[in-house]
Design a protein around this motif. Structure first.
Motif, short mmCIF file in Angstrom:
data_model
loop_
_atom_site.label_atom_id
_atom_site.label_comp_id
_atom_site.label_asym_id
_atom_site.label_seq_id
_atom_site.Cartn_x
_atom_site.Cartn_y
_atom_site.Cartn_z
N LEU A 142 0.82 -1.20 0.00
CA LEU A 142 0.00 0.00 0.00
C LEU A 142 0.86 1.26 0.00
O LEU A 142 1.84 1.36 0.74
CB LEU A 142 -0.95 0.01 1.19
CG LEU A 142 -2.03 -1.06 1.23
CD1 LEU A 142 -3.06 -0.75 2.31
CD2 LEU A 142 -2.71 -1.23 -0.13
N VAL A 143 0.47 2.22 -0.83
CA VAL A 143 1.15 3.51 -0.95
C VAL A 143 0.07 4.58 -1.14
O VAL A 143 -1.12 4.30 -1.03
CB VAL A 143 2.12 3.52 -2.16
CG1 VAL A 143 3.25 2.53 -1.96
CG2 VAL A 143 1.37 3.20 -3.47
N VAL A 144 0.49 5.79 -1.43
CA VAL A 144 -0.44 6.87 -1.77
C VAL A 144 -0.03 7.45 -3.12
O VAL A 144 1.15 7.74 -3.33
CB VAL A 144 -0.47 7.97 -0.69
CG1 VAL A 144 -1.25 9.19 -1.17
CG2 VAL A 144 -1.09 7.43 0.60
N PHE A 145 -1.00 7.60 -4.01
CA PHE A 145 -0.76 8.25 -5.31
C PHE A 145 -1.21 9.70 -5.22
O PHE A 145 -2.28 10.00 -4.70
CB PHE A 145 -1.59 7.61 -6.43
CG PHE A 145 -1.38 6.14 -6.65
CD1 PHE A 145 -0.14 5.55 -6.47
CD2 PHE A 145 -2.44 5.33 -7.05
CE1 PHE A 145 0.05 4.19 -6.68
CE2 PHE A 145 -2.26 3.98 -7.27
CZ PHE A 145 -1.02 3.40 -7.08
N GLN A 146 -0.39 10.60 -5.74
CA GLN A 146 -0.83 11.97 -6.04
C GLN A 146 -0.68 12.16 -7.54
O GLN A 146 0.44 12.15 -8.07
CB GLN A 146 -0.03 13.01 -5.27
CG GLN A 146 -0.39 13.09 -3.80
CD GLN A 146 0.18 14.31 -3.10
OE1 GLN A 146 1.05 15.00 -3.61
NE2 GLN A 146 -0.34 14.59 -1.90
N ILE A 147 -1.82 12.30 -8.22
CA ILE A 147 -1.84 12.36 -9.68
C ILE A 147 -2.36 13.73 -10.09
O ILE A 147 -3.48 14.13 -9.74
CB ILE A 147 -2.73 11.26 -10.28
CG1 ILE A 147 -2.31 9.89 -9.74
CG2 ILE A 147 -2.67 11.29 -11.80
CD1 ILE A 147 -3.21 8.75 -10.18
N GLN A 148 -1.55 14.45 -10.84
CA GLN A 148 -1.92 15.78 -11.35
C GLN A 148 -2.39 15.65 -12.80
O GLN A 148 -1.74 14.99 -13.61
CB GLN A 148 -0.72 16.71 -11.25
CG GLN A 148 -0.99 18.15 -11.64
CD GLN A 148 0.32 18.92 -11.79
OE1 GLN A 148 1.17 18.55 -12.60
NE2 GLN A 148 0.50 19.98 -11.02
#
Length: 416
Positions: free
Chosen positions: A375-381
Protein backbone atom coordinates in the motif's frame (compact mmCIF):
# COMPACT_ATOMS: atom_id res chain seq x y z
CA UNK A 1 -4.55 -26.36 18.43
CA UNK A 2 -6.18 -28.27 15.60
CA UNK A 3 -3.86 -29.99 13.15
CA UNK A 4 -4.92 -27.93 10.13
CA UNK A 5 -4.22 -24.58 11.81
CA UNK A 6 -0.87 -25.88 13.03
CA UNK A 7 0.01 -26.93 9.48
CA UNK A 8 -0.97 -23.50 8.12
CA UNK A 9 1.16 -21.68 10.72
CA UNK A 10 4.14 -24.00 10.24
CA UNK A 11 4.00 -23.36 6.49
CA UNK A 12 3.47 -19.62 6.90
CA UNK A 13 5.72 -18.47 9.73
CA UNK A 14 9.28 -19.29 8.67
CA UNK A 15 10.80 -16.05 9.99
CA UNK A 16 10.14 -14.28 13.26
CA UNK A 17 8.92 -15.48 16.62
CA UNK A 18 5.24 -16.29 17.09
CA UNK A 19 3.66 -18.09 20.03
CA UNK A 20 0.03 -19.22 19.94
CA UNK A 21 -1.95 -20.22 23.04
CA UNK A 22 -4.96 -22.35 22.20
CA UNK A 23 -8.26 -22.85 24.04
CA UNK A 24 -6.81 -25.92 25.77
CA UNK A 25 -3.98 -23.90 27.31
CA UNK A 26 -1.25 -25.43 25.17
CA UNK A 27 1.33 -23.07 23.66
CA UNK A 28 2.87 -23.67 20.21
CA UNK A 29 5.81 -21.73 18.81
CA UNK A 30 6.45 -20.89 15.15
CA UNK A 31 9.26 -19.23 13.20
CA UNK A 32 13.02 -19.12 13.60
CA UNK A 33 13.00 -17.11 16.82
CA UNK A 34 14.34 -13.91 15.28
CA UNK A 35 12.98 -10.42 15.68
CA UNK A 36 10.48 -8.98 18.14
CA UNK A 37 8.16 -11.74 19.41
CA UNK A 38 4.39 -11.81 19.24
CA UNK A 39 1.99 -13.93 21.25
CA UNK A 40 -1.64 -14.55 20.31
CA UNK A 41 -4.13 -16.16 22.70
CA UNK A 42 -7.09 -17.90 21.03
CA UNK A 43 -9.65 -18.37 23.80
CA UNK A 44 -12.43 -20.41 22.17
CA UNK A 45 -12.71 -23.44 19.89
CA UNK A 46 -15.10 -21.49 17.68
CA UNK A 47 -12.54 -18.76 17.10
CA UNK A 48 -9.84 -21.33 16.41
CA UNK A 49 -11.98 -23.09 13.78
CA UNK A 50 -12.93 -19.82 12.10
CA UNK A 51 -9.32 -18.61 11.96
CA UNK A 52 -8.27 -21.91 10.42
CA UNK A 53 -10.52 -21.46 7.40
CA UNK A 54 -10.57 -17.68 6.86
CA UNK A 55 -7.81 -16.10 8.97
CA UNK A 56 -7.81 -12.59 7.46
CA UNK A 57 -11.47 -12.06 8.39
CA UNK A 58 -11.95 -14.39 11.35
CA UNK A 59 -8.92 -13.18 13.31
CA UNK A 60 -9.99 -9.51 13.52
CA UNK A 61 -13.60 -10.51 14.18
CA UNK A 62 -12.53 -12.79 17.03
CA UNK A 63 -10.36 -9.97 18.36
CA UNK A 64 -13.34 -7.61 18.23
CA UNK A 65 -15.43 -10.08 20.27
CA UNK A 66 -12.68 -10.58 22.83
CA UNK A 67 -12.22 -14.24 21.83
CA UNK A 68 -8.62 -13.44 20.84
CA UNK A 69 -6.05 -11.41 22.73
CA UNK A 70 -2.53 -10.44 21.71
CA UNK A 71 -0.66 -10.12 25.02
CA UNK A 72 2.75 -9.63 23.41
CA UNK A 73 3.54 -7.58 20.33
CA UNK A 74 0.03 -6.22 19.86
CA UNK A 75 -1.81 -6.17 16.56
CA UNK A 76 1.05 -4.32 14.83
CA UNK A 77 3.65 -6.86 15.94
CA UNK A 78 1.47 -9.79 14.91
CA UNK A 79 0.72 -8.31 11.49
CA UNK A 80 4.41 -7.55 10.96
CA UNK A 81 5.21 -11.23 11.31
CA UNK A 82 2.30 -12.23 9.06
CA UNK A 83 3.04 -9.70 6.29
CA UNK A 84 6.80 -10.26 6.32
CA UNK A 85 6.23 -13.97 5.83
CA UNK A 86 3.48 -13.84 3.20
CA UNK A 87 4.74 -10.84 1.20
CA UNK A 88 2.11 -9.51 -1.19
CA UNK A 89 0.74 -12.90 -2.22
CA UNK A 90 -1.37 -13.66 0.84
CA UNK A 91 -1.64 -16.82 2.92
CA UNK A 92 -1.04 -19.57 0.38
CA UNK A 93 -3.13 -22.63 1.14
CA UNK A 94 -5.61 -24.35 -1.13
CA UNK A 95 -8.49 -23.18 1.04
CA UNK A 96 -7.39 -19.54 1.30
CA UNK A 97 -6.63 -19.49 -2.44
CA UNK A 98 -10.19 -20.62 -3.07
CA UNK A 99 -11.59 -17.91 -0.77
CA UNK A 100 -9.43 -15.24 -2.42
CA UNK A 101 -10.48 -16.47 -5.86
CA UNK A 102 -14.15 -16.08 -4.98
CA UNK A 103 -13.53 -12.60 -3.56
CA UNK A 104 -11.66 -11.55 -6.70
CA UNK A 105 -14.45 -12.88 -8.92
CA UNK A 106 -17.11 -10.98 -6.99
CA UNK A 107 -15.21 -7.75 -6.29
CA UNK A 108 -17.07 -5.77 -8.98
CA UNK A 109 -20.39 -6.73 -7.41
CA UNK A 110 -19.12 -5.53 -4.05
CA UNK A 111 -18.21 -2.15 -5.57
CA UNK A 112 -21.47 -1.24 -7.30
CA UNK A 113 -21.48 2.19 -5.69
CA UNK A 114 -24.62 3.88 -6.97
CA UNK A 115 -25.45 7.26 -5.48
CA UNK A 116 -27.83 5.65 -2.98
CA UNK A 117 -25.42 2.90 -1.99
CA UNK A 118 -22.54 5.39 -1.75
CA UNK A 119 -24.50 7.45 0.76
CA UNK A 120 -25.23 4.36 2.80
CA UNK A 121 -21.59 3.22 2.71
CA UNK A 122 -20.28 6.65 3.71
CA UNK A 123 -22.65 6.79 6.69
CA UNK A 124 -21.12 3.61 8.13
CA UNK A 125 -17.75 5.30 8.69
CA UNK A 126 -17.96 9.05 8.26
CA UNK A 127 -21.20 9.65 10.14
CA UNK A 128 -19.66 8.36 13.32
CA UNK A 129 -19.46 10.96 16.08
CA UNK A 130 -17.13 13.83 15.27
CA UNK A 131 -16.04 13.60 18.90
CA UNK A 132 -14.49 10.22 18.09
CA UNK A 133 -12.36 11.66 15.30
CA UNK A 134 -11.28 14.56 17.47
CA UNK A 135 -9.68 12.04 19.82
CA UNK A 136 -6.96 11.02 17.36
CA UNK A 137 -6.80 13.40 14.37
CA UNK A 138 -4.78 16.61 14.16
CA UNK A 139 -6.28 19.97 15.07
CA UNK A 140 -7.46 20.53 11.47
CA UNK A 141 -9.22 17.13 11.32
CA UNK A 142 -7.27 15.80 8.33
CA UNK A 143 -8.34 12.16 7.87
CA UNK A 144 -5.86 11.24 5.15
CA UNK A 145 -2.15 10.62 4.68
CA UNK A 146 0.10 13.33 6.11
CA UNK A 147 3.30 14.45 4.38
CA UNK A 148 6.39 14.07 6.55
CA UNK A 149 8.87 16.39 4.86
CA UNK A 150 11.10 15.81 7.88
CA UNK A 151 10.95 12.64 9.98
CA UNK A 152 10.74 14.57 13.24
CA UNK A 153 7.57 16.43 12.24
CA UNK A 154 4.58 16.26 14.56
CA UNK A 155 1.27 15.05 13.14
CA UNK A 156 -0.06 18.62 12.95
CA UNK A 157 3.07 19.80 11.14
CA UNK A 158 2.94 16.93 8.66
CA UNK A 159 -0.74 17.51 7.90
CA UNK A 160 -0.02 21.19 7.28
CA UNK A 161 2.82 20.13 4.96
CA UNK A 162 0.37 17.88 3.11
CA UNK A 163 -1.97 20.80 2.46
CA UNK A 164 0.92 22.93 1.18
CA UNK A 165 2.08 20.06 -1.04
CA UNK A 166 -1.36 19.68 -2.60
CA UNK A 167 -1.91 23.43 -2.98
CA UNK A 168 1.43 23.78 -4.79
CA UNK A 169 0.43 21.13 -7.31
CA UNK A 170 -2.84 22.94 -8.01
CA UNK A 171 -0.94 26.12 -8.98
CA UNK A 172 -3.61 28.33 -7.49
CA UNK A 173 -4.19 32.03 -8.12
CA UNK A 174 -6.58 34.41 -6.34
CA UNK A 175 -10.31 34.14 -7.00
CA UNK A 176 -10.27 30.78 -8.76
CA UNK A 177 -13.23 28.44 -8.40
CA UNK A 178 -12.20 25.20 -6.69
CA UNK A 179 -14.13 21.97 -6.22
CA UNK A 180 -13.14 19.69 -3.32
CA UNK A 181 -14.66 16.23 -3.90
CA UNK A 182 -14.93 14.42 -0.59
CA UNK A 183 -14.16 17.46 1.54
CA UNK A 184 -14.24 15.75 4.94
CA UNK A 185 -14.54 18.21 7.80
CA UNK A 186 -13.52 21.08 5.55
CA UNK A 187 -9.87 21.63 6.48
CA UNK A 188 -8.39 21.66 2.98
CA UNK A 189 -11.19 23.78 1.50
CA UNK A 190 -10.80 26.35 4.25
CA UNK A 191 -7.02 26.35 3.83
CA UNK A 192 -7.29 27.05 0.07
CA UNK A 193 -9.79 29.84 0.65
CA UNK A 194 -7.69 31.37 3.40
CA UNK A 195 -4.32 31.09 1.62
CA UNK A 196 -5.32 31.86 -1.97
CA UNK A 197 -8.66 33.70 -1.70
CA UNK A 198 -10.19 30.84 -3.65
CA UNK A 199 -13.95 30.31 -3.93
CA UNK A 200 -14.39 26.70 -2.85
CA UNK A 201 -17.25 24.24 -3.04
CA UNK A 202 -16.73 21.17 -0.87
CA UNK A 203 -19.01 18.18 -1.38
CA UNK A 204 -19.45 15.21 0.93
CA UNK A 205 -22.02 12.48 1.44
CA UNK A 206 -21.62 12.63 5.22
CA UNK A 207 -24.11 14.80 7.07
CA UNK A 208 -21.87 14.82 10.16
CA UNK A 209 -18.93 16.13 8.12
CA UNK A 210 -21.12 18.68 6.35
CA UNK A 211 -22.42 20.11 9.62
CA UNK A 212 -18.95 20.37 11.14
CA UNK A 213 -17.41 21.91 8.00
CA UNK A 214 -20.20 24.46 7.67
CA UNK A 215 -19.78 25.51 11.29
CA UNK A 216 -16.05 25.92 10.75
CA UNK A 217 -16.53 28.14 7.68
CA UNK A 218 -18.94 30.33 9.61
CA UNK A 219 -16.75 30.59 12.72
CA UNK A 220 -13.65 31.43 10.66
CA UNK A 221 -15.44 34.14 8.72
CA UNK A 222 -15.05 32.29 5.42
CA UNK A 223 -18.69 31.48 4.68
CA UNK A 224 -18.69 33.95 1.77
CA UNK A 225 -15.85 32.05 0.08
CA UNK A 226 -16.45 28.44 1.12
CA UNK A 227 -19.67 26.48 0.97
CA UNK A 228 -20.27 22.84 1.69
CA UNK A 229 -23.00 20.64 0.23
CA UNK A 230 -24.21 17.11 0.88
CA UNK A 231 -24.01 16.04 -2.75
CA UNK A 232 -22.65 13.25 -4.89
CA UNK A 233 -20.00 14.45 -7.34
CA UNK A 234 -22.06 12.87 -10.13
CA UNK A 235 -24.86 15.37 -9.46
CA UNK A 236 -22.73 18.48 -10.09
CA UNK A 237 -23.06 20.60 -13.21
CA UNK A 238 -21.06 23.82 -12.81
CA UNK A 239 -17.50 24.38 -14.06
CA UNK A 240 -14.38 24.87 -11.92
CA UNK A 241 -10.83 26.11 -12.41
CA UNK A 242 -9.40 23.52 -10.06
CA UNK A 243 -10.63 20.13 -8.84
CA UNK A 244 -9.05 18.42 -5.85
CA UNK A 245 -9.97 15.13 -4.23
CA UNK A 246 -8.19 13.76 -1.17
CA UNK A 247 -9.00 10.35 0.31
CA UNK A 248 -12.28 9.96 -1.57
CA UNK A 249 -11.28 7.95 -4.66
CA UNK A 250 -10.88 4.83 -2.49
CA UNK A 251 -14.70 4.83 -2.21
CA UNK A 252 -15.46 5.19 -5.92
CA UNK A 253 -15.11 1.50 -6.80
CA UNK A 254 -13.42 0.02 -9.84
CA UNK A 255 -16.73 -0.09 -11.74
CA UNK A 256 -17.02 3.68 -11.63
CA UNK A 257 -13.53 4.91 -12.56
CA UNK A 258 -14.60 5.88 -16.09
CA UNK A 259 -17.55 7.82 -14.65
CA UNK A 260 -15.38 9.59 -12.08
CA UNK A 261 -12.77 10.89 -14.51
CA UNK A 262 -15.31 11.68 -17.23
CA UNK A 263 -17.22 13.78 -14.71
CA UNK A 264 -14.05 15.52 -13.53
CA UNK A 265 -13.21 16.36 -17.15
CA UNK A 266 -16.73 17.71 -17.67
CA UNK A 267 -16.51 19.90 -14.54
CA UNK A 268 -13.06 21.28 -15.38
CA UNK A 269 -12.56 24.55 -17.25
CA UNK A 270 -10.36 24.25 -20.38
CA UNK A 271 -7.23 25.54 -18.59
CA UNK A 272 -7.99 23.83 -15.29
CA UNK A 273 -5.95 21.48 -13.07
CA UNK A 274 -6.96 18.38 -11.13
CA UNK A 275 -5.09 16.88 -8.19
CA UNK A 276 -6.09 13.40 -7.04
CA UNK A 277 -4.70 12.10 -3.74
CA UNK A 278 -5.64 8.47 -3.09
CA UNK A 279 -4.45 5.32 -1.41
CA UNK A 280 -3.14 2.91 -4.03
CA UNK A 281 -1.07 -0.22 -4.33
CA UNK A 282 2.33 -0.69 -5.90
CA UNK A 283 1.44 -4.25 -6.91
CA UNK A 284 -1.14 -5.58 -9.37
CA UNK A 285 -4.94 -5.31 -8.95
CA UNK A 286 -6.27 -7.19 -5.95
CA UNK A 287 -9.27 -7.28 -3.61
CA UNK A 288 -10.28 -5.29 -0.56
CA UNK A 289 -9.45 -6.85 2.79
CA UNK A 290 -12.54 -8.77 3.90
CA UNK A 291 -12.34 -7.19 7.37
CA UNK A 292 -12.05 -3.65 5.99
CA UNK A 293 -14.85 -4.17 3.45
CA UNK A 294 -17.24 -5.65 6.02
CA UNK A 295 -16.57 -3.51 9.08
CA UNK A 296 -14.71 -0.32 8.10
CA UNK A 297 -15.18 0.84 4.48
CA UNK A 298 -18.02 -1.03 2.74
CA UNK A 299 -17.79 -0.56 -1.02
CA UNK A 300 -14.17 0.59 -0.76
CA UNK A 301 -11.28 -0.50 -2.94
CA UNK A 302 -7.58 0.40 -3.18
CA UNK A 303 -6.56 0.54 -6.86
CA UNK A 304 -3.40 -0.34 -8.70
CA UNK A 305 -2.10 2.43 -10.94
CA UNK A 306 -2.77 0.19 -13.94
CA UNK A 307 -6.50 0.35 -13.13
CA UNK A 308 -6.59 4.14 -12.83
CA UNK A 309 -4.60 5.27 -15.88
CA UNK A 310 -6.89 3.76 -18.57
CA UNK A 311 -9.89 5.64 -17.14
CA UNK A 312 -7.89 8.89 -17.15
CA UNK A 313 -6.90 8.36 -20.77
CA UNK A 314 -10.46 7.55 -21.77
CA UNK A 315 -11.68 10.82 -20.23
CA UNK A 316 -9.27 12.79 -22.43
CA UNK A 317 -7.22 14.07 -19.50
CA UNK A 318 -3.43 14.46 -19.52
CA UNK A 319 -1.30 13.13 -16.67
CA UNK A 320 1.23 15.86 -15.89
CA UNK A 321 2.70 14.53 -12.66
CA UNK A 322 2.58 11.38 -10.55
CA UNK A 323 4.13 11.12 -7.09
CA UNK A 324 4.16 8.00 -4.92
CA UNK A 325 4.19 8.67 -1.19
CA UNK A 326 5.75 5.63 0.50
CA UNK A 327 5.62 5.03 4.26
CA UNK A 328 4.06 8.46 4.91
CA UNK A 329 0.69 6.83 5.63
CA UNK A 330 2.31 4.25 7.92
CA UNK A 331 3.74 7.11 9.98
CA UNK A 332 0.38 8.90 9.93
CA UNK A 333 -1.39 5.79 11.18
CA UNK A 334 1.23 5.36 13.90
CA UNK A 335 0.34 8.80 15.24
CA UNK A 336 -3.39 8.05 15.00
CA UNK A 337 -2.97 4.73 16.80
CA UNK A 338 -1.00 6.32 19.63
CA UNK A 339 -3.55 9.08 20.04
CA UNK A 340 -6.45 6.61 19.95
CA UNK A 341 -4.76 4.48 22.63
CA UNK A 342 -4.21 7.54 24.81
CA UNK A 343 -7.92 8.41 24.55
CA UNK A 344 -9.31 4.87 24.56
CA UNK A 345 -11.51 5.39 27.63
CA UNK A 346 -13.15 8.38 25.96
CA UNK A 347 -13.76 6.38 22.76
CA UNK A 348 -15.29 3.58 24.82
CA UNK A 349 -17.59 6.09 26.52
CA UNK A 350 -18.82 7.22 23.08
CA UNK A 351 -19.26 3.66 21.75
CA UNK A 352 -18.23 0.40 23.50
CA UNK A 353 -15.42 -2.11 24.02
CA UNK A 354 -16.14 -4.01 20.79
CA UNK A 355 -15.89 -0.78 18.80
CA UNK A 356 -12.57 0.12 20.44
CA UNK A 357 -11.09 -3.29 19.67
CA UNK A 358 -12.31 -3.02 16.07
CA UNK A 359 -10.62 0.37 15.63
CA UNK A 360 -7.44 -0.76 17.34
CA UNK A 361 -7.19 -3.59 14.84
CA UNK A 362 -8.09 -1.34 11.89
CA UNK A 363 -5.48 1.31 12.72
CA UNK A 364 -2.67 -1.11 13.54
CA UNK A 365 -3.32 -3.51 10.63
CA UNK A 366 -3.50 -0.53 8.26
CA UNK A 367 -0.17 0.77 9.52
CA UNK A 368 1.31 -2.70 9.00
CA UNK A 369 -0.03 -2.88 5.44
CA UNK A 370 1.63 0.44 4.56
CA UNK A 371 4.90 -0.62 6.19
CA UNK A 372 5.23 -4.20 5.03
CA UNK A 373 2.81 -4.76 2.14
CA UNK A 374 2.20 -2.91 -1.12
CA UNK A 375 0.00 0.00 0.00
CA UNK A 376 1.15 3.51 -0.95
CA UNK A 377 -0.44 6.87 -1.77
CA UNK A 378 -0.76 8.25 -5.31
CA UNK A 379 -0.83 11.97 -6.04
CA UNK A 380 -1.84 12.36 -9.68
CA UNK A 381 -1.92 15.78 -11.35
CA UNK A 382 -4.12 16.15 -14.43
CA UNK A 383 -4.89 18.83 -17.01
CA UNK A 384 -6.43 18.98 -20.46
CA UNK A 385 -3.14 19.65 -22.28
CA UNK A 386 0.65 19.59 -21.94
CA UNK A 387 1.07 23.36 -21.79
CA UNK A 388 -1.04 24.54 -18.87
CA UNK A 389 1.66 23.88 -16.25
CA UNK A 390 5.43 24.56 -16.16
CA UNK A 391 7.54 21.80 -17.66
CA UNK A 392 9.58 21.20 -14.51
CA UNK A 393 8.60 20.70 -10.88
CA UNK A 394 10.45 23.72 -9.46
CA UNK A 395 7.25 25.75 -9.18
CA UNK A 396 5.89 23.26 -6.66
CA UNK A 397 8.87 23.58 -4.32
CA UNK A 398 8.82 27.39 -4.57
CA UNK A 399 5.13 27.54 -3.72
CA UNK A 400 5.49 25.17 -0.79
CA UNK A 401 8.37 27.20 0.62
CA UNK A 402 6.46 30.47 0.34
CA UNK A 403 3.43 28.92 2.02
CA UNK A 404 5.60 27.57 4.83
CA UNK A 405 7.29 30.95 5.36
CA UNK A 406 3.89 32.64 5.35
CA UNK A 407 2.58 30.21 7.99
CA UNK A 408 5.68 30.75 10.15
CA UNK A 409 5.33 34.52 9.92
CA UNK A 410 1.66 34.26 10.80
CA UNK A 411 2.36 32.09 13.85
CA UNK A 412 5.06 34.54 15.00
CA UNK A 413 2.69 37.47 14.63
CA UNK A 414 4.71 39.11 11.88
CA UNK A 415 1.70 39.55 9.56
CA UNK A 416 -0.64 42.45 10.03
Amino acid sequence: MNILLRHVLESLVRQGSLRVSGPNGMIDSFGDGTGAPAHIHIKTLGAERAITFDPMLALPEAYMRGEVDIPEGGVLGLMRIVFQNIGDAGIDTAWTRAIDGVRLAFRRFQQINTTRRSRRNVAVHYDLSVDLYRLFLDDDMQYSCAYFQRPEMTLDEAQSAKKRHIAAKLQLEPDLKVLDIGCGWGGLALYLARSFKADVLGVTLSREQHAAATDRARSEGLASRVRFDVRDYRELGERFDRVVSVGMFEHVGVNHYNTFFAKCAELLNPDGVILLHTVGRSGPPSTTSAFVRKHIFPGGYVPALSEVVPAIEKAGLVITDVEILRVHYADTLKHWGQRFAANRDKAKAIYDERFCRMWEFYLAASEAAFRWQDLVVFQIQLTRNNYKLPTNRDYMARCEKLLELHAMAHSNGDLH
